[in-house]
Design a protein around this motif. Structure first.
Motif, PDB file in Angstrom:
ATOM      1  N   GLY A   4       0.779  -1.226   0.000  1.00  0.00           N
ATOM      2  CA  GLY A   4       0.000   0.000   0.000  1.00  0.00           C
ATOM      3  C   GLY A   4       0.817   1.286   0.000  1.00  0.00           C
ATOM      4  N   GLU A   5       0.087   2.397  -0.091  1.00  0.00           N
ATOM      5  CA  GLU A   5       0.724   3.708  -0.237  1.00  0.00           C
ATOM      6  C   GLU A   5       1.420   4.171   1.033  1.00  0.00           C
ATOM      7  OE1 GLU A   5      -0.354   8.223  -1.641  1.00  0.00           O
ATOM      8  OE2 GLU A   5      -1.528   6.569  -2.473  1.00  0.00           O
ATOM      9  N   GLU A   6       0.922   3.770   2.197  1.00  0.00           N
ATOM     10  CA  GLU A   6       1.566   4.192   3.449  1.00  0.00           C
ATOM     11  C   GLU A   6       2.980   3.621   3.553  1.00  0.00           C
ATOM     12  OE1 GLU A   6       1.811   6.686   6.383  1.00  0.00           O
ATOM     13  OE2 GLU A   6       0.005   6.518   5.156  1.00  0.00           O
ATOM     14  N   GLU A   7       3.156   2.366   3.160  1.00  0.00           N
ATOM     15  CA  GLU A   7       4.485   1.754   3.146  1.00  0.00           C
ATOM     16  C   GLU A   7       5.377   2.466   2.125  1.00  0.00           C
ATOM     17  OE1 GLU A   7       7.485  -1.053   4.225  1.00  0.00           O
ATOM     18  OE2 GLU A   7       5.552  -0.643   5.151  1.00  0.00           O
ATOM     19  N   LEU A   8       4.813   2.807   0.977  1.00  0.00           N
ATOM     20  CA  LEU A   8       5.551   3.528  -0.060  1.00  0.00           C
ATOM     21  C   LEU A   8       6.038   4.877   0.463  1.00  0.00           C
ATOM     22  CD1 LEU A   8       6.401   3.697  -3.116  1.00  0.00           C
ATOM     23  CD2 LEU A   8       4.272   4.919  -3.456  1.00  0.00           C
ATOM     24  N   ARG A   9       5.192   5.594   1.183  1.00  0.00           N
ATOM     25  CA  ARG A   9       5.583   6.887   1.750  1.00  0.00           C
ATOM     26  C   ARG A   9       6.760   6.735   2.724  1.00  0.00           C
ATOM     27  NH1 ARG A   9       2.076  11.289   1.866  1.00  0.00           N
ATOM     28  NH2 ARG A   9       0.391  11.102   0.372  1.00  0.00           N
ATOM     29  N   GLY A  10       6.735   5.673   3.522  1.00  0.00           N
ATOM     30  CA  GLY A  10       7.843   5.421   4.442  1.00  0.00           C
ATOM     31  C   GLY A  10       9.143   5.163   3.709  1.00  0.00           C
ATOM     32  N   ILE A  11       9.071   4.382   2.636  1.00  0.00           N
ATOM     33  CA  ILE A  11      10.263   4.090   1.836  1.00  0.00           C
ATOM     34  C   ILE A  11      10.806   5.374   1.206  1.00  0.00           C
ATOM     35  CG2 ILE A  11      11.086   2.896  -0.245  1.00  0.00           C
ATOM     36  CD1 ILE A  11       9.038   0.653   0.487  1.00  0.00           C
ATOM     37  N   ILE A  12       9.911   6.206   0.694  1.00  0.00           N
ATOM     38  CA  ILE A  12      10.339   7.466   0.064  1.00  0.00           C
ATOM     39  C   ILE A  12      11.014   8.369   1.094  1.00  0.00           C
ATOM     40  CG2 ILE A  12       9.505   9.595  -1.014  1.00  0.00           C
ATOM     41  CD1 ILE A  12       7.359   7.830  -2.412  1.00  0.00           C
ATOM     42  N   LYS A  13      10.437   8.479   2.283  1.00  0.00           N
ATOM     43  CA  LYS A  13      11.042   9.316   3.330  1.00  0.00           C
ATOM     44  C   LYS A  13      12.428   8.784   3.702  1.00  0.00           C
ATOM     45  CE  LYS A  13       7.453   9.318   6.193  1.00  0.00           C
ATOM     46  NZ  LYS A  13       6.628   9.638   7.380  1.00  0.00           N
ATOM     47  N   HIS A  14      12.565   7.470   3.770  1.00  0.00           N
ATOM     48  CA  HIS A  14      13.855   6.858   4.076  1.00  0.00           C
ATOM     49  C   HIS A  14      14.897   7.240   3.018  1.00  0.00           C
ATOM     50  CE1 HIS A  14      16.493   3.489   5.491  1.00  0.00           C
ATOM     51  NE2 HIS A  14      16.905   3.569   4.226  1.00  0.00           N
ATOM     52  N   GLU A  15      14.516   7.099   1.746  1.00  0.00           N
ATOM     53  CA  GLU A  15      15.454   7.427   0.660  1.00  0.00           C
ATOM     54  C   GLU A  15      15.748   8.925   0.614  1.00  0.00           C
ATOM     55  OE1 GLU A  15      17.055   5.007  -0.586  1.00  0.00           O
ATOM     56  OE2 GLU A  15      15.692   3.510   0.247  1.00  0.00           O
ATOM     57  N   LEU A  16      14.769   9.750   0.954  1.00  0.00           N
ATOM     58  CA  LEU A  16      15.001  11.200   0.997  1.00  0.00           C
ATOM     59  C   LEU A  16      15.977  11.568   2.114  1.00  0.00           C
ATOM     60  CD1 LEU A  16      11.451  12.635   0.239  1.00  0.00           C
ATOM     61  CD2 LEU A  16      13.512  12.915  -1.163  1.00  0.00           C
ATOM     62  N   CYS A  17      16.007  10.803   3.191  1.00  0.00           N
ATOM     63  CA  CYS A  17      17.007  11.035   4.236  1.00  0.00           C
ATOM     64  C   CYS A  17      18.410  10.838   3.665  1.00  0.00           C
ATOM     65  CB  CYS A  17      16.775  10.098   5.415  1.00  0.00           C
ATOM     66  SG  CYS A  17      15.338  10.468   6.419  1.00  0.00           S
ATOM     67  N   HIS A  18      18.608   9.730   2.923  1.00  0.00           N
ATOM     68  CA  HIS A  18      19.896   9.504   2.256  1.00  0.00           C
ATOM     69  C   HIS A  18      20.211  10.683   1.326  1.00  0.00           C
ATOM     70  CE1 HIS A  18      20.592   5.381   3.535  1.00  0.00           C
ATOM     71  NE2 HIS A  18      19.413   4.979   3.070  1.00  0.00           N
ATOM     72  N   TYR A  19      19.234  11.072   0.533  1.00  0.00           N
ATOM     73  CA  TYR A  19      19.392  12.116  -0.494  1.00  0.00           C
ATOM     74  C   TYR A  19      19.844  13.443   0.122  1.00  0.00           C
ATOM     75  CZ  TYR A  19      17.806  15.552  -4.004  1.00  0.00           C
ATOM     76  OH  TYR A  19      17.717  16.595  -4.886  1.00  0.00           O
ATOM     77  N   HIS A  20      19.069  13.954   1.078  1.00  0.00           N
ATOM     78  CA  HIS A  20      19.368  15.281   1.616  1.00  0.00           C
ATOM     79  C   HIS A  20      20.663  15.300   2.423  1.00  0.00           C
ATOM     80  CE1 HIS A  20      15.841  17.258   0.110  1.00  0.00           C
ATOM     81  NE2 HIS A  20      15.036  16.337   0.637  1.00  0.00           N
ATOM     82  N   LEU A  21      20.925  14.254   3.207  1.00  0.00           N
ATOM     83  CA  LEU A  21      22.167  14.211   3.975  1.00  0.00           C
ATOM     84  C   LEU A  21      23.385  14.105   3.058  1.00  0.00           C
ATOM     85  CD1 LEU A  21      21.099  11.889   6.925  1.00  0.00           C
ATOM     86  CD2 LEU A  21      21.647  14.322   7.061  1.00  0.00           C
ATOM     87  N   HIS A  22      23.277  13.314   1.985  1.00  0.00           N
ATOM     88  CA  HIS A  22      24.397  13.176   1.059  1.00  0.00           C
ATOM     89  C   HIS A  22      24.703  14.496   0.360  1.00  0.00           C
ATOM     90  CE1 HIS A  22      26.200  11.924  -2.923  1.00  0.00           C
ATOM     91  NE2 HIS A  22      27.042  11.418  -2.062  1.00  0.00           N
TER      92      HIS A  22
END
Length: 153
Positions: free
Chosen positions: A57-75
């Motif tokens: 579902g979409e809620e799990e997808l949102r969690g995955i996106i937030k996780h990857e955005l953490c990598h993105y912004h910190l990098h």
């Protein structure tokens, strides 16, 4: 959901949770098997496993996106973006992103050979169980260097 809708969702979540824009590409990658998504260091793009949206579902997808955005912004900021870095763990908590994604319910089971090879040391009786057979003329017991004997199983 297609790649354009995914791109819009990633951009929205980036501004909403990180107060920073996402300026690269987000797309679905059907070849991903064991992970929900990945951040690519060289291109700064984010790839998402579409199976997570379809099965969890979409809620799990949102969690995955937030996780990857953490990598993105910190990098991009030159800070600790790896899973073990304290800055990464702190940012995950701040935006309520999961550290790891859930396992897919319909994930195919890996086929393993059902046969187990059993070897016993002729000196100390140490038992070794292996999925792959070994050459008993080449290898010896790791405990006492005695000769290994294969048991019929």
């Amino acid at each position: 959901m297609d790649n354009q809708q995914l791109q819009a969702l990633v951009e929205t979540l980036s501004v909403q949770y990180f107060k920073k824009p996402f300026r690269h590409k987000a797309l679905f990658n059907n070849r991903l098997q064991t992970t929900g998504g990945r951040y690519l260091l060289d291109t700064h793009n984010i790839e998402i496993n579409k199976k997570y949206l379809e099965q969890l579902g979409e809620e799990e997808l949102r969690g995955i996106i937030k996780h990857e955005l953490c990598h993105y912004h910190l990098h991009l900021e030159g800070r600790g973006y790896k899973h073990r870095d304290p800055e990464f763990k702190k940012l995950l908590k701040e935006v309520d992103a999961p550290r790891f994604c859930n396992t897919l319910p319909n994930r195919p089971v890996r086929k393993t050979s059902g046969k187990i090879h059993i070897y016993t040391c002729s000196s100390c009786q140490q038992v070794y169980k292996r999925r792959r057979s070994i050459n008993v003329t080449k290898y010896v017991c790791g405990k006492c260097q005695g000769k290994l004997v294969k048991k019929n199983s």
